[in-house]
Design a protein around this motif. Structure first.
Motif, mmCIF file in Angstrom:
data_model
loop_
_atom_site.group_PDB
_atom_site.id
_atom_site.type_symbol
_atom_site.label_atom_id
_atom_site.label_comp_id
_atom_site.label_asym_id
_atom_site.label_seq_id
_atom_site.Cartn_x
_atom_site.Cartn_y
_atom_site.Cartn_z
ATOM 1 N N ASP A 62 57.300 34.455 35.436
ATOM 2 C CA ASP A 62 58.018 35.662 35.370
ATOM 3 C C ASP A 62 59.025 35.465 34.145
ATOM 4 O O ASP A 62 59.640 34.338 34.184
ATOM 5 C CB ASP A 62 58.879 35.646 36.644
ATOM 6 N N CYS A 122 58.458 37.753 43.251
ATOM 7 C CA CYS A 122 58.257 37.143 44.398
ATOM 8 C C CYS A 122 59.511 36.858 44.997
ATOM 9 O O CYS A 122 60.349 36.284 44.252
ATOM 10 C CB CYS A 122 57.262 36.351 44.550
ATOM 11 N N TYR A 127 56.834 36.264 50.921
ATOM 12 C CA TYR A 127 56.221 35.170 51.639
ATOM 13 C C TYR A 127 56.257 35.258 53.200
ATOM 14 O O TYR A 127 55.295 35.020 53.739
ATOM 15 C CB TYR A 127 56.656 33.819 50.920
ATOM 16 N N CYS A 139 60.314 33.416 42.885
ATOM 17 C CA CYS A 139 60.839 33.767 41.532
ATOM 18 C C CYS A 139 62.036 33.931 41.463
ATOM 19 O O CYS A 139 62.898 33.891 40.991
ATOM 20 C CB CYS A 139 59.663 34.613 40.664
ATOM 21 N N CYS A 203 55.659 30.754 38.450
ATOM 22 C CA CYS A 203 55.463 31.555 39.754
ATOM 23 C C CYS A 203 54.928 30.555 40.643
ATOM 24 O O CYS A 203 53.739 29.968 40.561
ATOM 25 C CB CYS A 203 54.839 32.779 39.621
ATOM 26 N N PRO A 204 55.652 30.326 42.125
ATOM 27 C CA PRO A 204 54.980 29.587 42.929
ATOM 28 C C PRO A 204 53.982 30.246 44.015
ATOM 29 O O PRO A 204 53.870 29.625 45.151
ATOM 30 C CB PRO A 204 56.443 29.105 43.749
HETATM 31 ZN ZN LIG Z 1 56.385 34.645 41.670
#
Ligand SMILES: [Zn+2]
Length: 224
Positions: A62, A122, A127, A139, A203-204
Motif C-alpha cells: 500500500d 486494510c 480483520y 496497513c 500488507c499483512p
Molecule cells: Zn493491507
C-alpha cells in the motif's frame, strides 16, 4: 462515544520503533527494507525518484504520498482516475493530489501493471469482520505508526495506491481477490513533483489470497 481520530492507531507493531531515520530522510542510493506486516515513511525531495521493489514478487504494497509542506494535501486516487482516464495508473501517467494538482510522475513499471485503486487499506475492523481474534497488523495502522515514528500524525487515511494488488472488478462489477501477477524484483519508479512524505506498507493480509497467503518484505530506495 469517543470521537474517531484518524491518526490514532488501533494497535501497535514494530513500525513505531523502526523509522529509517528520525525525520524519515533517506540516504540516496541506500536500499531500505520494510519487514513483512510493517510500514515505513520516507521523505522524497522534489525531483527525486522513489523506487519500490516487490522483492519476492507476490506482495502487495500500500502506498500513500503527502505534500511535506501541507499534509492536508495528498495523493488522491479518486482525483487521479478521472485525470488519467483509467482506473489503474500506468507508467507515463501523472498522479494528482486532492486539489487535482500534479504530485507524482509514474515513470516505470516492470510488472504487468496490475494494481488496485478501488479498495481501502486494510484495517483492524476489516480483520475482525473476517474473523480475526485479537489485534491483527494492518496497513492503516502501519501508515499511522510510520508517520508517528518520524514525528508526524495522519490527519486522515487516504485511499491508497495498492501496488501489485490483483483485485479486479469483473464485467458484472464483482471484485475478485487474487494473488499478484508480479514477479520477484519488479519495481515501480515514482518521481516526486514536490517535496513529499511517502508511506509504504507491506500488507499483512493473510486471511485473503492477495499476498498469496504469505506476507513478505518489500524494499525501497531513493535513486542517487
Ligand atoms: Zn493491507
Amino acid at each position: 462515544m469517543r470521537a474517531f481520530d484518524a491518526g490514532e492507531p488501533d494497535g501497535r507493531n514494530a513500525t513505531l520503533a523502526a523509522p529509517i531515520s528520525p525525520d524519515g530522510s533517506a540516504r540516496a542510493g541506500e536500499r531500505y527494507r520494510i519487514p513483512p506486516r510493517e510500514g515505513r515513511a520516507v521523505r522524497v525531495p522534489a525531483g527525486a525518484v522513489l523506487v519500490i521493489e516487490n522483492t519476492h514478487g507476490a506482495q502487495v504494497c500500500d502506498f500513500w504520498a503527502f505534500d511535506a509542506a501541507d499534509p492536508g494535501c495528498f495523493l488522491s486516487l479518486e482525483h487521479t482516475r478521472p485525470s488519467i482516464g483509467h482506473v489503474i495508473p500506468q507508467a507515463g501517467d501523472t498522479l494528482v493530489d486532492n486539489r487535482r494538482e500534479p504530485l507524482i510522475d509514474f515513470l516505470t513499471d516492470t510488472s504487468p501493471g496490475v494494481h488496485d485503486t478501488l479498495v481501502a487499506a486494510c484495517d483492524h475492523p476489516r480483520y475482525v469482520k473476517l474473523g480475526a481474534k485479537g489485534y491483527h497488523d494492518n496497513c492503516q495502522d502501519n501508515l499511522r505508526l510510520a508517520l508517528l515514528a518520524i514525528g508526524l500524525r495522519a490527519r486522515e487515511v487516504p485511499s491508497p495506491f495498492n501496488l501489485w494488488m490483483n483485485t479486479p472488478a469483473g464485467p458484472d462489477g464483482r471484485i475478485s481477490w487474487l494473488p499478484p501477477v508480479s514477479k520477484p524484483g519488479d519495481v515501480v519508479r515514482l518521481k516526486a513533483l514536490r517535496d513529499l512524505v511517502a508511506v509504504m506498507s507491506a500488507c499483512p493480509q493473510d486471511m485473503l489470497p492477495i499476498n498469496a497467503m504469505n506476507p513478505e518484505e518489500v524494499h525501497f530506495w531513493i535513486e542517487p
